[in-house]
Write a protein that holds these residues in place. Structure first.
Motif, short mmCIF file in Angstrom:
data_model
loop_
_atom_site.label_atom_id
_atom_site.label_comp_id
_atom_site.label_asym_id
_atom_site.label_seq_id
_atom_site.Cartn_x
_atom_site.Cartn_y
_atom_site.Cartn_z
N ARG A 186 0.99 -1.07 0.03
CA ARG A 186 -0.20 -0.01 -0.03
C ARG A 186 0.91 1.13 -0.05
O ARG A 186 0.53 2.25 -0.63
N THR A 187 2.06 1.17 0.64
CA THR A 187 2.88 2.38 0.76
C THR A 187 3.42 2.56 -0.80
O THR A 187 3.51 3.57 -1.26
N LEU A 188 3.81 1.56 -1.39
CA LEU A 188 4.32 1.56 -2.77
C LEU A 188 3.13 2.31 -3.69
O LEU A 188 3.52 2.83 -4.73
N ASP A 189 1.96 2.00 -3.39
CA ASP A 189 0.69 2.54 -4.31
C ASP A 189 0.92 4.17 -4.47
O ASP A 189 0.61 4.55 -5.54
N GLY A 190 1.40 4.53 -3.28
CA GLY A 190 1.49 6.20 -3.40
C GLY A 190 2.34 6.40 -4.82
O GLY A 190 2.21 7.49 -5.70
N THR A 191 3.60 5.76 -4.90
CA THR A 191 4.45 6.12 -5.95
C THR A 191 3.83 5.39 -7.34
O THR A 191 3.88 6.16 -8.34
N LEU A 192 3.41 4.24 -7.22
CA LEU A 192 3.34 3.57 -8.40
C LEU A 192 1.85 4.52 -9.17
O LEU A 192 1.92 4.39 -10.44
N GLY A 193 1.06 4.90 -8.37
CA GLY A 193 0.00 5.65 -8.98
C GLY A 193 0.29 7.04 -9.85
O GLY A 193 -0.52 7.44 -10.40
N THR A 194 1.61 7.50 -9.40
CA THR A 194 2.06 8.52 -10.29
C THR A 194 2.77 8.16 -11.68
O THR A 194 3.19 9.13 -12.48
N LEU A 195 3.08 6.90 -11.72
CA LEU A 195 3.79 6.45 -12.87
C LEU A 195 3.31 6.68 -14.41
O LEU A 195 1.89 6.27 -14.12
N ARG A 197 3.08 5.32 -18.18
CA ARG A 197 3.67 4.28 -19.11
C ARG A 197 5.04 4.24 -19.40
O ARG A 197 5.76 3.24 -19.28
N ASP A 198 5.66 5.36 -19.76
CA ASP A 198 7.13 5.33 -20.00
C ASP A 198 8.03 5.94 -18.87
O ASP A 198 9.22 6.45 -19.21
N THR A 199 7.53 6.15 -17.58
CA THR A 199 8.37 6.46 -16.50
C THR A 199 9.61 5.42 -16.27
O THR A 199 9.32 4.30 -16.42
N VAL A 200 10.77 6.13 -16.17
CA VAL A 200 11.92 5.14 -15.77
C VAL A 200 11.94 4.84 -14.35
O VAL A 200 12.00 6.16 -13.64
N VAL A 201 12.01 3.85 -13.71
CA VAL A 201 11.86 3.72 -12.38
C VAL A 201 13.45 2.96 -11.95
O VAL A 201 13.65 2.00 -12.26
N VAL A 202 14.08 3.97 -11.12
CA VAL A 202 15.25 3.43 -10.69
C VAL A 202 15.19 2.83 -9.31
O VAL A 202 14.96 3.52 -8.32
N PRO A 203 15.29 1.54 -9.15
CA PRO A 203 15.16 0.81 -7.92
C PRO A 203 16.69 1.24 -6.95
O PRO A 203 17.56 1.71 -7.53
N GLY A 204 16.50 0.60 -5.88
CA GLY A 204 17.71 1.03 -4.94
C GLY A 204 19.03 -0.12 -5.58
O GLY A 204 20.03 0.38 -5.45
N HIS A 205 18.35 -1.18 -5.98
CA HIS A 205 19.69 -2.13 -6.29
C HIS A 205 18.95 -2.62 -7.74
O HIS A 205 17.82 -2.81 -7.98
N GLY A 206 19.84 -2.76 -8.74
CA GLY A 206 19.61 -3.54 -9.94
C GLY A 206 19.17 -2.52 -11.09
O GLY A 206 19.09 -1.38 -10.77
N PRO A 207 18.94 -3.02 -12.46
CA PRO A 207 18.86 -2.28 -13.44
C PRO A 207 17.55 -1.42 -13.31
O PRO A 207 16.61 -2.00 -12.57
N MET A 209 13.79 -0.05 -14.08
CA MET A 209 12.51 -1.04 -14.09
C MET A 209 11.52 -0.16 -15.05
O MET A 209 11.56 0.97 -14.92
N ASP A 210 10.74 -0.62 -15.80
CA ASP A 210 9.64 -0.14 -16.30
C ASP A 210 8.33 0.03 -15.38
O ASP A 210 8.44 -0.78 -14.49
N ARG A 211 7.24 0.57 -15.75
CA ARG A 211 6.04 0.65 -14.70
C ARG A 211 5.38 -0.70 -14.62
O ARG A 211 5.19 -0.99 -13.54
N ALA A 212 5.34 -1.52 -15.65
CA ALA A 212 4.92 -2.85 -15.59
C ALA A 212 5.65 -3.62 -14.56
O ALA A 212 5.07 -4.22 -13.65
N ALA A 213 7.13 -3.64 -14.56
CA ALA A 213 7.92 -4.39 -13.57
C ALA A 213 7.65 -3.96 -12.23
O ALA A 213 7.58 -4.75 -11.13
N ALA A 214 7.47 -2.65 -12.18
CA ALA A 214 7.21 -1.88 -10.68
C ALA A 214 5.76 -2.64 -10.15
O ALA A 214 5.72 -2.96 -8.89
#
Ligand code: ZN
Length: 285
Positions: A186-195, A197-207, A209-214
């Motif tokens: 639910r905490t993540l939903d706050g961020t995911l709701g703003t993404l 389709r083409d937003t680049v999501v930089v995770p803490g570790h690893g390559p 991600m795109d919105r679908a992967a998030a």
């Protein structure tokens, strides 16, 4: 211990990521027309200085005006003392979150002392905005998740979000004793709701991600909590959780370590386990 840093590489328009060891942590840099924001600081003051130099080579004459740490874990936060000068930012829970029970041991492993650590000069509870000229960054905290002090960094004009360790693409998000796995999706939903389709999501570790992967990792975190609750309720031992299903979205060792952490949390919270009924005992006549 291996302290190294890759060069900053572009992931979007004037947004860069470098990767620091140990822990293969992503360090972000957002460059605007009047300032620049660094996201996370590496594992030690020396690494923080190396990050500052690498950032300066990207920035040229432009100033590094702001530095944010996404949470209190060593690989994100322990380089902060190298950044005297820029404004430094973090969530208001960060000072308390940093005082965990393994702190002394962890500092010894890294060859550091308490005097090497710094706290952000500026803290906030819900959100803060950083003006970088032709773009701005929003620092947001939507509640407990990976830790109690997670900050996601949204840069809408550049189509980039830095998620800290609320998301990890290699191998999978880490839930430790300071995590709140039940709240995390639910905490993540706050961020995911703003993404977008083409937003680049930089995770803490690893390559990146795109919105679908998030979205998928959010669902997997919810699945993980539901599965661990069901296994706990059924009285399953940690060493048997892996064989209970073939659907795990994470490696076996990590699944078992998270199960151990989560089961200890259920135990402390007094969550009852369903026990098999006692066997009927023969009575003496
Ligand atoms: Zn972390």
């Amino acid at each position: 211990m291996d302290f190294s840093l890759t060069p900053f590489e572009a992931v979007a328009d004037r947004v860069y990521v470098a990767v620091a060891e140990p822990a293969t942590v992503n360090v972000g840099l957002v460059v605007g027309t009047t300032g620049a924001l660094l996201v996370d600081t590496g594992s030690s003051p020396a690494q923080g200085r190396a990050i500052r130099e690498a950032a300066a080579s990207v920035l040229g004459e432009a100033p590094l005006t702001d530095v944010v740490v996404t949470h209190a874990h060593f690989d994100h936060c322990y380089g902060l003392s190298a950044f005297a000068g820029p404004r430094t930012w973090g969530h208001r829970n960060l000072p308390e979150a940093r005082e965990h029970e393994r702190l002394a041991e962890e500092l010894a492993e890294l060859g550091l002392t308490r005097g090497d650590l710094a706290l952000p000069a500026r803290t906030f509870s819900l959100a803060a905005t950083i003006d970088l000229g032709d773009c701005h960054a929003e620092l947001v905290h939507f509640g407990p998740g990976h830790t109690t002090a997670d900050v996601a960094v949204h840069v809408p004009a550049r189509g980039v979000v830095f998620a800290g360790d609320l998301l990890e693409s290699a191998p999978f998000a880490w839930a430790g004793p300071d995590s709140s796995l039940a709240d995390w999706p639910r905490t993540l939903d706050g961020t995911l709701g703003t993404l977008r389709r083409d937003t680049v999501v930089v995770p803490g570790h690893g390559p990146a991600m795109d919105r679908a992967a998030a979205f998928i990792q959010r669902a997997e975190l919810a699945w993980l909590e539901a599965t661990l609750v069901a296994l706990w309720d059924a009285g399953t031992a940690v060493e048997h959780v892996w064989d209970s299903t073939s659907d795990w979205p994470l490696p076996r060792a990590q699944a078992e370590e998270i199960a151990a952490v989560r089961f200890a949390q259920y135990e402390r919270a007094g969550r009852p386990r369903r026990r098999p009924l006692p066997l009927l005992r023969p009575t003496h006549s």
